[in-house]
Design an enzyme around this catalytic site. Structure first.
Site, short mmCIF file in Angstrom:
data_model
loop_
_atom_site.label_atom_id
_atom_site.label_comp_id
_atom_site.label_asym_id
_atom_site.label_seq_id
_atom_site.Cartn_x
_atom_site.Cartn_y
_atom_site.Cartn_z
NE ARG A 241 -2.42 -1.19 3.54
CZ ARG A 241 -1.88 -0.41 4.45
NH1 ARG A 241 -1.91 0.91 4.32
NH2 ARG A 241 -1.32 -0.92 5.52
CE1 TYR B 282 1.86 -7.06 -3.90
CE2 TYR B 282 0.75 -6.19 -1.99
CZ TYR B 282 1.53 -7.15 -2.58
OH TYR B 282 1.99 -8.21 -1.84
CE LYS C 188 -6.42 -3.38 4.59
NZ LYS C 188 -6.52 -4.01 5.83
CG HIS D 274 -7.37 -2.73 10.00
ND1 HIS D 274 -6.06 -2.31 10.12
CD2 HIS D 274 -7.33 -3.79 9.15
CE1 HIS D 274 -5.27 -3.09 9.39
NE2 HIS D 274 -6.02 -3.99 8.79
CB SER E 224 -0.95 -3.48 8.06
OG SER E 224 -2.09 -2.74 7.73
CB CYS F 244 0.36 -6.23 14.14
SG CYS F 244 1.53 -4.92 13.79
CG ASP G 97 -7.68 -6.97 6.88
OD1 ASP G 97 -6.72 -6.82 7.66
OD2 ASP G 97 -7.89 -6.21 5.92
NE ARG H 196 -0.08 -8.57 2.60
CZ ARG H 196 -0.63 -8.11 3.72
NH1 ARG H 196 -1.75 -8.65 4.18
NH2 ARG H 196 -0.07 -7.14 4.41
#
Ligand code: GTP
Ligand code: SPV
Ligand code: MN
Length: 639
Positions: free
Chosen positions: A101, A252, A261, A281, A303, A305, A328, A422
């Site tokens: 991002r 991406y 998002k 989130h 993100s 974590c 998420d 990912r």
């Protein structure tokens, strides 16, 4: 281009597109007839065609055949490489400049700046979002979009965020010139013609995306690239007042899969504020005790974590089980009985590959073995993907290729997989999905957990004293930078509610919205907790084994929800009394190490918070949050 996908839906129409399209020859149309679209969708598509000038248009219907044709097209384009060791799995390698991002190029566009962001800090970069005026946005769009899809196919993707039939779900449309995005959206969201009737009233989010045309890579270089992008001019813009997302220049993840998002957090958080709900989130999981009592919790970590890992964890505590609702994003609303109900708006996982293994996350490993698009992982010569921390034994003779397609061997200076590589897998592939994960009513939330990567000072777990203190705890979140965005190094970043990159409106008003939940009558407020799996010892090793052992912390949280009197008051919150947290079988960890109380640490922490609030929230910081900080400072003085 036409050949590979010519059979889609078997309904190729060569009729010129409808009235209103100007200039050039009309693009070919694949799939259903534009005239069959609900008028507001048709208008949005026609505007996109006129602006971007694609050579042909494909209306996605969500069918299996369409999915196969997209894969075939992506293979022909050189974007996807097969992973024959797994079942229907593929590897995409991006342009090395397009790997995460791009927060510095992500903006909110509103008439008034203050509706997007608090007053700018006196010196330095805004931390809580970037604002662009509508006129600057119009100019930015004019510089990027006209003709940007020439020679490319435009995919029209009708999709739904959330289970069909849920009052919390939202239908939307994305236009994109990336087949990779079209294929990924089919995994991450509910794509299909069945969504179209929900779009007829026109009040849906309009998402426009182009990978762009690089100006520095022109001509041949541009044609040769399997992953077109335009990093110099990337822009991810949100227009919450018009329910629009406009994204340019990146293919991406969160930059391009606009349901995630952009819609489900930035646009949705703004809708949620106006309509009295929450778009967060957060992962959602269900945890069941050996006696069969079940609680659902939602947890916000920044993100990279640990959300996916916690959501899918296999408890290391005998008799306990954990089921995944989402990994998420959570959309939550109090129902008529005052119960906070949560849905996962997504349908798949876009999970961090490195660190995922049978030991750390067996459910994710099961999910990624079929129907998965991997991005920027390494490749084994036997046709399996590879990444750091996979912990697979390589049989002799197996060779490796890194995420950029170059030969790689263990011990090399660079990682084999990109740190933000990912997997994109359907949630239904995950063996630990909760039986209610698609329940249109959502699941009842009993606890909310905040957390981050804190190498020192912050204990393994503590409970907030109440809702207002809990909102303060969320606003005070900090975490080490990760590879999920363009930040580097081990810097501690403030990340209120793990939403710093995802606020869809002024973060000060966001905190007020959270505080306002406690003013509602007849609601059952969840308890609020903070966790930290990432304490380190002086040699840099993690003090806590994490992963499945995090169930020990969930078990204490459940006991608190059930009203057990097993906590001890500390200046920062309530911690488990010694013995209340099950540490059996962990000889290497000590209660004292996991629950430090260091006055100078908390003095430094509260001083930094005060500076952060003043500089970044200014007068938009709710009074209650400042009061909580002052109360904390007072308690610290008494240590
Ligand atoms: P996003 O998808 O970016 O939102 O990330 P996420 O919050 O879902 O993080 P994820 O679960 O993918 O974990 C990110 C990294 O943290 C991975 O490399 C994990 O192996 C690691 N991790 C997750 N949980 C733990 C834990 O309990 N302890 C330790 N030490 N590492 C963890
Ligand atoms: C995150 O960064 O929080 C993610 C990955 O979940 S992305 O979809 O790229 O935003
Ligand atoms: Mn995330």
């Amino acid at each position: 281009m036409h050949r590979a996908i010519g059979s889609i839906g078997g309904r190729l129409l060569r009729a010129p597109l409808s009235r209103g399209l100007t200039g050039g020859s009309a693009p070919h149309l694949w799939g259903a007839d534009l005239a069959s679209l609900p008028p507001p969708v048709r208008q949005f598509v026609e505007e996109g065609i006129e602006l971007c000038q694609p050579s042909d248009v494909h209306l996605c219907d969500g069918s299996k055949e369409e999915g196969e044709a997209l894969i075939a097209l992506l293979r022909e384009q050189g974007v996807l490489h097969p992973l024959p060791k797994y079942d229907n799995c593929w590897l995409a390698r991006t342009d090395p400049r397009d790997v995460a991002r791009v927060e510095s190029r992500t903006v909110l566009v509103t008439e008034r700046e203050r509706d997007s962001v608090p007053p700018a800090p006196p010196n330095g970069e805004p931390q809580l979002g970037r604002w662009l005026s509508p006129s600057a946005m119009a100019e930015a769009q004019r510089q990027r979009f006209p003709g940007c899809m020439r020679g490319r196919r435009l995919f029209v993707i009708p999709f739904r965020m959330g289970p069909a039939g849920s009052a919390l779900a939202r239908a939307a449309v994305q236009l994109t010139d990336s087949a990779y995005v079209a294929a990924s959206m089919r995994i991450m969201t509910r794509v299909g013609s069945d969504v179209l009737p929900d779009l007829r009233h026109g009040d849906f989010v309009r998402c426009l995306h182009s990978v762009g045309r690089s100006q520095t890579h022109s001509g041949d270089a541009r044609r040769r690239s399997a992953w077109p992008c335009d990093p110099e001019r990337t822009l991810i813009a949100h227009l919450p007042e018009e329910l629009r997302v406009v994204s340019y220049g990146s293919g991406y993840g969160g930059n391009s899969l606009l349901g995630k998002k952009c819609l489900a957090l930035r646009i949705a958080s703004r809708m949620a504020r106006d309509q009295g709900w929450l778009a967060e989130h957060m992962l959602i999981l269900g945890v069941t005790s050996p006696s069969g009592r079940k609680h659902y919790v939602a947890a916000a970590f920044p993100s990279a974590c640990g959300k996916t890992n916690l959501a899918m964890m296999r408890p290391a505590l005998p008799g306990w089980s954990v089921h995944c609702v989402g990994d998420d994003i959570a959309w939550m609303k109090f129902d008529d009985d005052g119960v906070l109900r949560a849905i996962n708006p997504e349908r798949g996982f876009f999970g961090v590959a490195p660190g995922t293994s049978e030991r750390t996350n067996a459910a994710a490993m099961a999910a990624v073995r079929r129907d998965t698009l991997f991005t920027n992982v390494g490749l084994r010569s036997d046709g399996a993907p590879f990444w750091e921390g996979l912990e697979d034994q390589l049989s002799p003779g197996t060779t490796l290729t890194d995420w950029r397609g170059r030969p790689w061997s263990p011990g090399s200076a660079h990682p084999c997989a990109h740190p933000n590589s990912r997997f994109c897998s359907p949630a239904a592939n995950c063996p630990s999905m909760d039986p209610s994960w698609e329940d249109p009513r959502g699941v009842p939330i009993d606890a909310i957990i905040f957390g981050g990567r804190r190498p020192e000072g912050v204990p393994l777990v503590y409970e907030a004293f109440g809702w207002q203190h809990g909102v303060f705890v969320g606003s005070a979140m900090r975490s080490e930078a990760t590879a999920a965005a363009e930040h580097t190094g081990r810097r501690l970043l403030h990340d209120p509610f793990a939403m710093r990159p995802f606020f869809g409106y002024n973060a000060g008003r966001y905190l007020s919205h959270w505080l306002s939940m406690s003013h509602r009558s007849g609601v059952r407020l969840p308890r609020i907790f903070h966790v930290n799996w990432f304490l380190r010892d002086p040699s840099g090793r993690f003090r806590w084994p994490g992963f499945g052992h995090n169930a020990r912390v969930l078990a204490w949280i459940c006991s608190r929800v059930e009203g057990e009197d097993n906590a001890r008051e500390m200046p920062f919150g309530l911690i488990p009394r010694e013995g209340a947290l099950d540490l059996r079988g962990l000889p290497e960890v000590s209660y004292e190490d996991l629950f430090p109380l260091d006055r100078s640490f908390w003095e430094g922490e509260s001083k930094e918070l005060r500076r952060y609030y003043e500089e970044n929230f200014g007068e938009d910081l709710p009074r209650e949050v400042l009061e909580e900080l002052e109360a904390l400072e007072e308690r610290i003085r008494k240590i």
